[in-house]
Design a protein around this motif. Sequence first.
Motif, short mmCIF file in Angstrom:
data_model
loop_
_atom_site.label_atom_id
_atom_site.label_comp_id
_atom_site.label_asym_id
_atom_site.label_seq_id
_atom_site.Cartn_x
_atom_site.Cartn_y
_atom_site.Cartn_z
N GLU A 68 14.48 12.15 1.52
CA GLU A 68 14.33 13.61 1.69
C GLU A 68 14.40 14.00 3.16
O GLU A 68 14.99 15.02 3.51
CB GLU A 68 13.02 14.07 1.05
CG GLU A 68 13.10 14.09 -0.47
CD GLU A 68 11.76 14.25 -1.17
OE1 GLU A 68 10.73 14.44 -0.48
OE2 GLU A 68 11.76 14.19 -2.41
N LYS A 69 13.81 13.17 4.03
CA LYS A 69 13.87 13.44 5.47
C LYS A 69 15.31 13.31 5.97
O LYS A 69 15.77 14.13 6.77
CB LYS A 69 12.95 12.44 6.20
CG LYS A 69 12.62 12.84 7.61
CD LYS A 69 11.56 11.91 8.17
CE LYS A 69 11.32 12.22 9.64
NZ LYS A 69 10.40 11.26 10.25
N ALA A 70 16.02 12.29 5.50
CA ALA A 70 17.42 12.07 5.90
C ALA A 70 18.30 13.22 5.41
O ALA A 70 19.25 13.62 6.08
CB ALA A 70 17.93 10.75 5.34
N LYS A 74 20.58 16.59 10.43
CA LYS A 74 21.99 16.92 10.61
C LYS A 74 22.84 15.70 10.29
O LYS A 74 22.42 14.57 10.51
CB LYS A 74 22.25 17.33 12.05
CG LYS A 74 21.81 18.72 12.39
CD LYS A 74 22.15 19.05 13.81
CE LYS A 74 21.55 20.38 14.23
NZ LYS A 74 21.51 20.53 15.67
N GLY A 75 24.06 15.92 9.82
CA GLY A 75 24.96 14.81 9.54
C GLY A 75 24.87 14.38 8.09
O GLY A 75 24.26 15.02 7.25
N LEU A 76 25.51 13.23 7.79
CA LEU A 76 25.55 12.71 6.43
C LEU A 76 24.23 12.06 6.06
O LEU A 76 23.64 11.33 6.85
CB LEU A 76 26.69 11.70 6.29
CG LEU A 76 28.11 12.26 6.47
CD1 LEU A 76 29.12 11.15 6.57
CD2 LEU A 76 28.45 13.18 5.31
N GLY A 78 23.52 9.62 3.81
CA GLY A 78 23.55 8.16 3.66
C GLY A 78 23.36 7.42 4.98
O GLY A 78 22.42 6.61 5.11
N PRO A 79 24.23 7.66 5.97
CA PRO A 79 24.03 7.00 7.27
C PRO A 79 22.70 7.34 7.94
O PRO A 79 22.09 6.48 8.58
CB PRO A 79 25.21 7.52 8.11
CG PRO A 79 26.26 7.86 7.11
CD PRO A 79 25.51 8.36 5.91
N ASN A 80 22.21 8.58 7.77
CA ASN A 80 20.90 8.96 8.31
C ASN A 80 19.79 8.10 7.70
O ASN A 80 18.90 7.64 8.41
CB ASN A 80 20.58 10.44 8.02
CG ASN A 80 21.36 11.38 8.91
OD1 ASN A 80 21.95 10.97 9.89
ND2 ASN A 80 21.38 12.65 8.54
N LEU A 81 19.88 7.89 6.37
CA LEU A 81 18.89 7.09 5.67
C LEU A 81 18.89 5.65 6.19
O LEU A 81 17.84 5.08 6.49
CB LEU A 81 19.19 7.10 4.16
CG LEU A 81 18.33 6.21 3.27
CD1 LEU A 81 16.88 6.70 3.26
CD2 LEU A 81 18.86 6.16 1.87
N MET A 82 20.09 5.07 6.36
CA MET A 82 20.19 3.68 6.85
C MET A 82 19.67 3.57 8.28
O MET A 82 19.01 2.60 8.63
CB MET A 82 21.64 3.19 6.76
CG MET A 82 22.17 3.07 5.34
SD MET A 82 21.14 2.11 4.24
CE MET A 82 21.34 0.48 4.92
N THR A 83 19.95 4.57 9.12
CA THR A 83 19.46 4.56 10.50
C THR A 83 17.94 4.61 10.54
O THR A 83 17.31 3.90 11.31
CB THR A 83 20.05 5.75 11.29
OG1 THR A 83 21.47 5.64 11.29
CG2 THR A 83 19.56 5.78 12.72
N MET A 84 17.34 5.44 9.66
CA MET A 84 15.88 5.53 9.61
C MET A 84 15.26 4.21 9.16
O MET A 84 14.28 3.74 9.74
CB MET A 84 15.44 6.66 8.68
CG MET A 84 15.60 8.03 9.30
SD MET A 84 15.35 9.34 8.12
CE MET A 84 13.62 9.18 7.79
#
Length: 197
Positions: A68-70, A74-76, A78-84
């Motif tokens: 939910e945070k990802a 901003k941005g996609l 999926g990649p936000n989730l993996m970065t987190m």
Amino acid sequence: MAVNRVPVLKRCRSLGLEPSYLGYDKKSNRNLNRANKKVSEYGLQLREKQKAKFIYGVLEKPFRNYYEKADRMKGLTGPNLMTMLESRLDNVVFRLGLARTRREARQVVDHKFVLVNGKVVNIPSYLVKAGDVIEIKESKRTTQRMKDIVEVAGGRIVPEWLDYDADAFKGTVKNLPTREQIDVPVDEMLIVELYSK
């Protein structure tokens, strides 16, 4: 606290994962035989989510919170989730080679071995930021446990988004990782599809 007690190799077999992604150098000789079962689309999405949760050692509720945070960033998504997930403190300790496995990295953080910017942090889910300095406490560096860890994990390749000084037991986060710098075999787009239903 909820703890996953499923044997690691058994779980790796069921998810089709190599144990090396978790830091284990064991090999499983047994094959998982599924009698001509065609996996549904939902089944594939669920397996990807379970893989990500298992690799990073995250339970369902915190994982959904990460999603939910990802999604709000901003941005996609999926990649936000993996970065987190990759920027969790326990994962960064594992990536720096200050623990043999992600589970051990979690324990090292829990037992107050780790300093972030000079302050003790014992929360494995703490999200590091670019410029953070992660190091092992001075008094813990000479313990037999840390010597054993460095002996085993010392030869591990540190990702390019981290900078590691082996003599000082210290690492710096140069920048947060992009999806291309994360070598985890998870298709995050299937996780996004699963949660967006």
